[in-house]
Scaffold this motif. Structure first.
Motif, mmCIF file in Angstrom:
data_model
loop_
_atom_site.group_PDB
_atom_site.id
_atom_site.type_symbol
_atom_site.label_atom_id
_atom_site.label_comp_id
_atom_site.label_asym_id
_atom_site.label_seq_id
_atom_site.Cartn_x
_atom_site.Cartn_y
_atom_site.Cartn_z
ATOM 1 N N ALA A 174 0.822 -1.210 0.000
ATOM 2 C CA ALA A 174 0.000 0.000 0.000
ATOM 3 C C ALA A 174 0.858 1.264 0.000
ATOM 4 O O ALA A 174 0.549 2.246 -0.680
ATOM 5 N N SER B 212 -3.998 6.545 -7.618
ATOM 6 C CA SER B 212 -3.564 5.905 -6.371
ATOM 7 C C SER B 212 -4.528 6.209 -5.225
ATOM 8 O O SER B 212 -4.805 5.339 -4.383
ATOM 9 N N GLU B 213 -5.079 7.421 -5.174
ATOM 10 C CA GLU B 213 -6.054 7.761 -4.138
ATOM 11 C C GLU B 213 -7.339 6.946 -4.282
ATOM 12 O O GLU B 213 -7.926 6.506 -3.300
ATOM 13 N N GLN C 273 -7.004 3.402 -2.802
ATOM 14 C CA GLN C 273 -6.689 3.244 -1.385
ATOM 15 C C GLN C 273 -7.755 2.413 -0.677
ATOM 16 O O GLN C 273 -8.953 2.684 -0.788
ATOM 17 N N LYS D 96 -6.331 11.713 4.945
ATOM 18 C CA LYS D 96 -6.014 11.218 3.616
ATOM 19 C C LYS D 96 -4.924 12.049 2.951
ATOM 20 O O LYS D 96 -4.474 11.748 1.884
#
Length: 385
Positions: A124, A314-315, A318, A384
């Motif tokens: 991750a 990528s966000e 998550q 975040k």
């Protein structure tokens, strides 16, 4: 050693795939306009590429998760990329490009498997760096395509440019046969269970960010900005140079997005800032009035492609379980394909009625709204950042 060789082969496939998909793009709009197509028709043809992706990407993602393998989808993508340009060679007109763009959309729908095949082996914490790397090679393939197009278009014309695309697609397919993939791991979830992953708020939020980024990029940098250059007196060679500047910028910013320096600020900083940059580009490009100024402005969408798209991807991923990532990626890419379909067609209609500046101002407003939305998102979800 075997893993390094496998990665090298894979990255070669990525470069060839995107070379095939984009070598004809810098001159697509001007070629079709020169053939007598109206701005609204050109917008529809360009948008067909996104429409096919919008329809196919979620089913492809679900299928990849169910099968648990990605190599077959990569092979299909390479064949479709070459086949799309074969259609353009055989029918080098509006109908041929419309059909070819639909096939190219099918090819790009398989990009889901390219992404998961590569990023799936990273943790991750490594996801942003890995995403930045594959986006960098994606952009490198496009850059090489744009460079070849700029150097050769005036000499060989659109038909032979499309033959080079066919050759690259075939080469990508042959190399993909050499890829090594672990044993299939799919089949553990029903379609309904897989689709439940699409309910996530974070996935929705950053899919919409990507919708803005991809839609504006395809509409402006890949399409109507080339027409702005032609209107300002640019030659075909200068139009090609413009695309090269954009792609060099995209490659460099993608490399930057995968670095620790960029990571220190994080997505909470970069996503809204780059969306503001996109808005500024849309305001400035149609009023620049000077070819050299427009060429300099092409650096700005490169920042969008290199940084914004990497972070949005990528966000969005998550917290998604590994066994459902293809479905999530399919949803993510299907949503941004809506932007690739609707924004070119919408902008083409606005340009046809009110001119290029009006169309670009609407796009600037959409990008600015996206920036405001992401600022609000990160204020509510500071963890975040």
């Amino acid at each position: 050693m075997k893993e390094r060789k496998n990665e090298a082969v894979f990255m070669a496939v990525v470069v060839l795939f995107w070379f095939a998909q984009y070598i004809y793009i810098p001159f697509q709009t001007t070629y079709l306009s020169g053939a007598g197509a109206a701005a609204s028709t050109v917008g529809t043809i360009v948008g067909a590429y996104g429409m096919a992706q919008m329809i196919l990407r979620l089913p492809v993602g679900v299928s990849a998760d169910r099968v648990g393998r990605h190599k077959p989808f990569i092979m299909i993508g390479a064949l479709a990329a070459g086949g799309a340009s074969l259609v353009r060679v055989l029918w080098c007109n509006g109908v041929g490009f419309l059909t070819g763009n639909l096939l190219s959309g099918l090819a790009s729908a398989m990009w889901i498997s390219f992404m998961i095949f590569y990023t799936g082996k990273y943790t991750a914490k490594e996801q942003q760096s890995a995403t930045g790397r594959i986006v960098m090679f994606n952009n490198l393939g496009i850059l090489l395509g744009f460079t070849a197009s700029a150097l050769l278009y005036a000499k060989i014309g659109m038909g032979k440019i499309c033959i080079l695309s066919v050759a690259a697609g075939c080469a990508a397919f042959l190399l993909s046969l050499l890829l090594r993939e672990p044993e299939a791991t799919g089949g553990g979830y029903t379609v309904r269970e897989l689709l439940c992953v699409c309910k996530g708020r974070q996935l929705w939020m950053f899919a919409l960010v990507a919708l803005i980024q991809q839609g504006v990029q395809l509409t402006t940098t890949m399409s109507f900005t080339n027409q702005i250059l032609k209107n300002a007196g640019a030659t075909d060679g200068v139009v090609g140079i413009s695309s090269i500047i954009y792609m060099i910028s995209a490659v460099l910013f993608a490399a930057f997005a995968s670095s620790e320096i960029c990571g220190k600020k994080g997505p909470g900083f970069w996503i809204p800032v780059v969306l503001c940059v996109v808005a500024a580009y849309c305001i400035l490009a149609p009023i620049a009035g000077s070819v050299p100024v427009i060429l300099v402005l092409q650096i700005l969408p490169g920042m969008s492609t290199g940084i914004l798209f990497s972070y949005a991807t990528s966000e969005a991923m998550q917290g998604i379980p590994a066994e459902k990532k293809s479905t999530a990626m399919g949803f993510f890419q299907a949503v941004y394909a809506i932007g690739m379909t609707m924004l070119p067609a919408m902008t083409g209609k606005i340009i046809g009625v009110s001119g290029i500046q009006a169309g670009y101002l609407v796009l600037a407003g959409i990008a600015a709204a996206g920036a405001a939305a992401t600022v609000m998102w990160y204020k509510r979800c500071p963890q975040k950042t």
